[in-house]
Design a protein around this motif. Structure first.
Motif, PDB file in Angstrom:
ATOM      1  N   ALA A  60       0.826  -1.205   0.000  1.00  0.00           N
ATOM      2  CA  ALA A  60       0.000   0.000   0.000  1.00  0.00           C
ATOM      3  C   ALA A  60       0.862   1.256   0.000  1.00  0.00           C
ATOM      4  O   ALA A  60       0.549   2.239  -0.684  1.00  0.00           O
ATOM      5  CB  ALA A  60      -0.929   0.006   1.217  1.00  0.00           C
ATOM      6  N   ILE A  61       1.952   1.233   0.769  1.00  0.00           N
ATOM      7  CA  ILE A  61       2.876   2.373   0.776  1.00  0.00           C
ATOM      8  C   ILE A  61       3.466   2.582  -0.615  1.00  0.00           C
ATOM      9  O   ILE A  61       3.502   3.704  -1.139  1.00  0.00           O
ATOM     10  CB  ILE A  61       4.000   2.153   1.809  1.00  0.00           C
ATOM     11  CG1 ILE A  61       3.447   2.275   3.235  1.00  0.00           C
ATOM     12  CG2 ILE A  61       5.127   3.159   1.604  1.00  0.00           C
ATOM     13  CD1 ILE A  61       4.464   1.964   4.318  1.00  0.00           C
ATOM     14  N   VAL A  62       3.905   1.498  -1.226  1.00  0.00           N
ATOM     15  CA  VAL A  62       4.503   1.592  -2.562  1.00  0.00           C
ATOM     16  C   VAL A  62       3.488   2.118  -3.572  1.00  0.00           C
ATOM     17  O   VAL A  62       3.816   2.916  -4.461  1.00  0.00           O
ATOM     18  CB  VAL A  62       5.053   0.218  -2.991  1.00  0.00           C
ATOM     19  CG1 VAL A  62       5.380   0.203  -4.475  1.00  0.00           C
ATOM     20  CG2 VAL A  62       6.295  -0.125  -2.184  1.00  0.00           C
ATOM     21  N   SER A  63       2.222   1.690  -3.437  1.00  0.00           N
ATOM     22  CA  SER A  63       1.200   2.143  -4.389  1.00  0.00           C
ATOM     23  C   SER A  63       0.998   3.647  -4.338  1.00  0.00           C
ATOM     24  O   SER A  63       0.617   4.269  -5.329  1.00  0.00           O
ATOM     25  CB  SER A  63      -0.135   1.443  -4.100  1.00  0.00           C
ATOM     26  OG  SER A  63      -0.767   1.974  -2.959  1.00  0.00           O
TER      27      SER A  63
ATOM     28  N   PRO B  77       3.663  10.788   3.574  1.00  0.00           N
ATOM     29  CA  PRO B  77       4.744  11.523   4.252  1.00  0.00           C
ATOM     30  C   PRO B  77       6.118  10.957   3.946  1.00  0.00           C
ATOM     31  O   PRO B  77       7.094  11.707   3.859  1.00  0.00           O
ATOM     32  CB  PRO B  77       4.392  11.386   5.741  1.00  0.00           C
ATOM     33  CG  PRO B  77       3.451  10.246   5.832  1.00  0.00           C
ATOM     34  CD  PRO B  77       2.704  10.226   4.552  1.00  0.00           C
ATOM     35  N   ILE B  78       6.215   9.627   3.786  1.00  0.00           N
ATOM     36  CA  ILE B  78       7.506   9.033   3.446  1.00  0.00           C
ATOM     37  C   ILE B  78       7.988   9.563   2.100  1.00  0.00           C
ATOM     38  O   ILE B  78       9.144   9.958   1.934  1.00  0.00           O
ATOM     39  CB  ILE B  78       7.397   7.497   3.421  1.00  0.00           C
ATOM     40  CG1 ILE B  78       7.179   6.964   4.843  1.00  0.00           C
ATOM     41  CG2 ILE B  78       8.640   6.868   2.805  1.00  0.00           C
ATOM     42  CD1 ILE B  78       6.866   5.484   4.896  1.00  0.00           C
TER      43      ILE B  78
ATOM     44  N   ALA C  81       2.766  18.155   1.895  1.00  0.00           N
ATOM     45  CA  ALA C  81       1.762  17.358   1.189  1.00  0.00           C
ATOM     46  C   ALA C  81       1.756  15.928   1.695  1.00  0.00           C
ATOM     47  O   ALA C  81       0.706  15.259   1.685  1.00  0.00           O
ATOM     48  CB  ALA C  81       2.033  17.377  -0.317  1.00  0.00           C
ATOM     49  N   GLY C  82       2.912  15.442   2.133  1.00  0.00           N
ATOM     50  CA  GLY C  82       2.962  14.108   2.721  1.00  0.00           C
ATOM     51  C   GLY C  82       2.451  14.080   4.143  1.00  0.00           C
ATOM     52  O   GLY C  82       1.701  13.185   4.527  1.00  0.00           O
ATOM     53  N   LEU C  83       2.824  15.075   4.928  1.00  0.00           N
ATOM     54  CA  LEU C  83       2.428  15.110   6.335  1.00  0.00           C
ATOM     55  C   LEU C  83       0.918  15.258   6.520  1.00  0.00           C
ATOM     56  O   LEU C  83       0.367  14.835   7.537  1.00  0.00           O
ATOM     57  CB  LEU C  83       3.156  16.250   7.049  1.00  0.00           C
ATOM     58  CG  LEU C  83       4.659  16.069   7.237  1.00  0.00           C
ATOM     59  CD1 LEU C  83       5.276  17.321   7.853  1.00  0.00           C
ATOM     60  CD2 LEU C  83       4.950  14.853   8.108  1.00  0.00           C
ATOM     61  N   VAL C  84       0.246  15.834   5.538  1.00  0.00           N
ATOM     62  CA  VAL C  84      -1.190  16.031   5.677  1.00  0.00           C
ATOM     63  C   VAL C  84      -1.927  14.697   5.718  1.00  0.00           C
ATOM     64  O   VAL C  84      -3.068  14.617   6.173  1.00  0.00           O
ATOM     65  CB  VAL C  84      -1.728  16.912   4.518  1.00  0.00           C
ATOM     66  CG1 VAL C  84      -1.885  16.116   3.238  1.00  0.00           C
ATOM     67  CG2 VAL C  84      -3.061  17.552   4.894  1.00  0.00           C
ATOM     68  N   LEU C  85      -1.254  13.610   5.285  1.00  0.00           N
ATOM     69  CA  LEU C  85      -1.870  12.288   5.312  1.00  0.00           C
ATOM     70  C   LEU C  85      -1.686  11.564   6.650  1.00  0.00           C
ATOM     71  O   LEU C  85      -2.286  10.508   6.860  1.00  0.00           O
ATOM     72  CB  LEU C  85      -1.307  11.422   4.193  1.00  0.00           C
ATOM     73  CG  LEU C  85      -2.103  11.408   2.889  1.00  0.00           C
ATOM     74  CD1 LEU C  85      -3.446  10.741   3.091  1.00  0.00           C
ATOM     75  CD2 LEU C  85      -2.245  12.794   2.330  1.00  0.00           C
TER      76      LEU C  85
END
Length: 457
Positions: free
Chosen positions: A23-26, A151-152, A309-313
């Motif tokens: 899921a992270i990779v997707s 976020p990653i 944009a990553g941290l907002v998730l």
């Protein structure tokens, strides 16, 4: 701790790693869609295919892997699938062209098709309350993993660029592959089932053609042959898949997906909500990323970077887990019939909030937190709602079809959101209209499930 207990924990950790890492990779690259658009000098709708293509692949191969991995080939299918994902992440890390990047992202979609197989392994190994709890956690891992991927991606890309994010993904997939080769069960009963390959071609080609027309309509012209041709062809191919499926079912053959099973009482409701919430989920994620990265020239946008944009998730990911726990408690106290309407309504409220309150980063975080709560509440409930209503031999097929609907919804939400923004004009009113349209989809699903009174538990 006994060896059996230790092996049990390692097996669950392995299954969780497969669902979370894939899921992270997707989602790797999703916060970077605006940057990819600028880097390769392509329209935003074209760059969005970096996010859309994995879900089309997942929708096409999920039922295939569900059948091939239904028996003694489950372990080799899982290992081979992880190998394909690893190849896709490595390919995406090579900065050649937008076409190479999309090709690599497409291969990564195979990882999402592995989730139903991890759920099938769980059903083979655990029972009763332990099974319910672990099915819930594995299901929500897909949602929370997508949230963690943002976020990653943003953080790594700020320092090492797009290629760095995918190289990091390669390392995660490689470690997961090692875990799987060590701890996945080596024995499984049953023979692999036959796969109707023409159906695979019909559904995958039909989805690509339809979504290509939708995503490029504003750029190519909605009445142009370049748009109308793929749109009509895609619809005809999807209709052909439905006709072929019904014909195989009536003739005693083995269709790619048993549509009769998909619409039976207790299964139809979760399938409806899975598709609708999936559309809303990637509509929300796309809108929030564009909001955070937007420069404000269109009347909306916060002008922040990839890290933000990553941290907002992050609240989305955290609250999705909270939602899954609340769903289990509510089901035990009040019954499962409230889960789907309530989860859909909560998610719709997040979209409505974003439509009218989006002037600060804090407001974006709040909308994502509420969206995560509704998403986690809904997605975590789906496997435990479906499993009691299907024969054990058909569990993999039923869960695979639900997963297929989820991935179709993800791809539709990803492509349609950008298209709607363009159709509505791209300004502040367009942003609000797009968010409210997505909220309406979720509310229609909630109303439809509640009105039908479909038994869900």
């Amino acid at each position: 701790m006994t060896k059996q207990a230790a092996d049990d924990r390692w097996l669950f950790a392995t299954l969780a790693a497969i669902t979370v890492v894939t899921a992270i990779v997707s989602s790797l690259g999703a916060p970077l869609v605006p940057s990819i658009s600028a880097r390769y000098d392509v329209p935003l709708s074209t760059a969005q295919w970096v996010l859309t293509s994995p879900f089309i692949m997942a929708a096409a191969v999920t039922p295939v892997l569900g059948r091939w991995g239904s028996g003694r080939l489950r372990r080799p299918v899982l290992l081979a699938g992880l190998g394909v994902v690893l190849a896709g992440v490595v390919l995406a890390a090579i900065p050649i062209s937008i076409g190479t990047l999309i090709a690599g992202r497409t291969l990564q979609g195979v990882g999402l098709a592995l989730t139903p197989l991890t759920l099938a392994v769980a059903r083979d190994v655990w029972t009763a309350d332990r099974l319910t709890s672990r099915l819930s956690l594995l299901s929500i891992a897909t949602v929370s993993g997508a949230g963690l991927g943002y976020p990653i991606t943003g953080l790594i890309a700020e320092h090492w660029g797009i290629s760095g994010a995918y190289l990091f993904g390669s390392a995660m997939v490689a470690l997961t592959l090692l875990l799987a080769s060590r701890f996945l069960p080596r024995q499984a009963h049953g023979d692999p089932q036959r796969v109707d390959l023409p159906s695979v071609v019909l559904i995958s080609t039909g989805m690509v053609a339809t979504l290509l027309a939708v995503s490029q309509g504003e750029l190519w012209g909605w009445t142009s042959l370049a748009v109308l041709g793929p749109a009509a062809g895609g619809v005809l191919l999807l209709a052909g898949w439905v006709v072929r499926t019904r014909r195989l079912s009536r003739g005693g053959g083995q269709p790619l997906v048993d549509l009769r099973l998909a619409v039976r009482a207790g299964v139809l409701g979760p399938n409806i909500v899975s598709f609708a919430i999936a559309i809303g989920m990637y509509g929300l994620l796309t809108l929030v990323v564009l909001l955070v990265r937007g420069d404000g020239t269109a009347g909306w946008g916060l002008g922040l970077g990839a890290t933000e944009a990553g941290l907002v998730l992050v609240p989305y990911s955290l609250l999705s887990v909270t939602g899954s726990r609340l769903a289990l408690r509510l089901a035990r106290r009040r019954g499962p019939h409230l889960l789907l309407p309530l989860g859909s309504t909560v998610f719709a409220s997040a979209m409505a909030l974003l439509a009218f309150r989006h002037g600060s980063f804090a407001e974006a975080l709040l909308a994502m937190a509420i969206g995560g709560l509704g998403s986690g509440f809904t997605f975590s409930s789906l496997p435990s709602l479906i499993v009691p209503h299907v024969p054990q031999a058909e569990t993999g097929s039923a869960l695979a079809f639900n997963q297929l609907l989820r991935y179709l919804g993800f791809s539709v939400g990803s492509a349609v959101t950008v298209a709607l923004l363009e159709v509505y004009g791209g300004d502040l009113a367009a942003f609000r209209a797009t968010a409210l349209t997505m909220a309406g989809v979720c509310l229609l699903a909630a109303a439809g499930v509640a009105r039908r009174r479909v038994p869900t538990g």
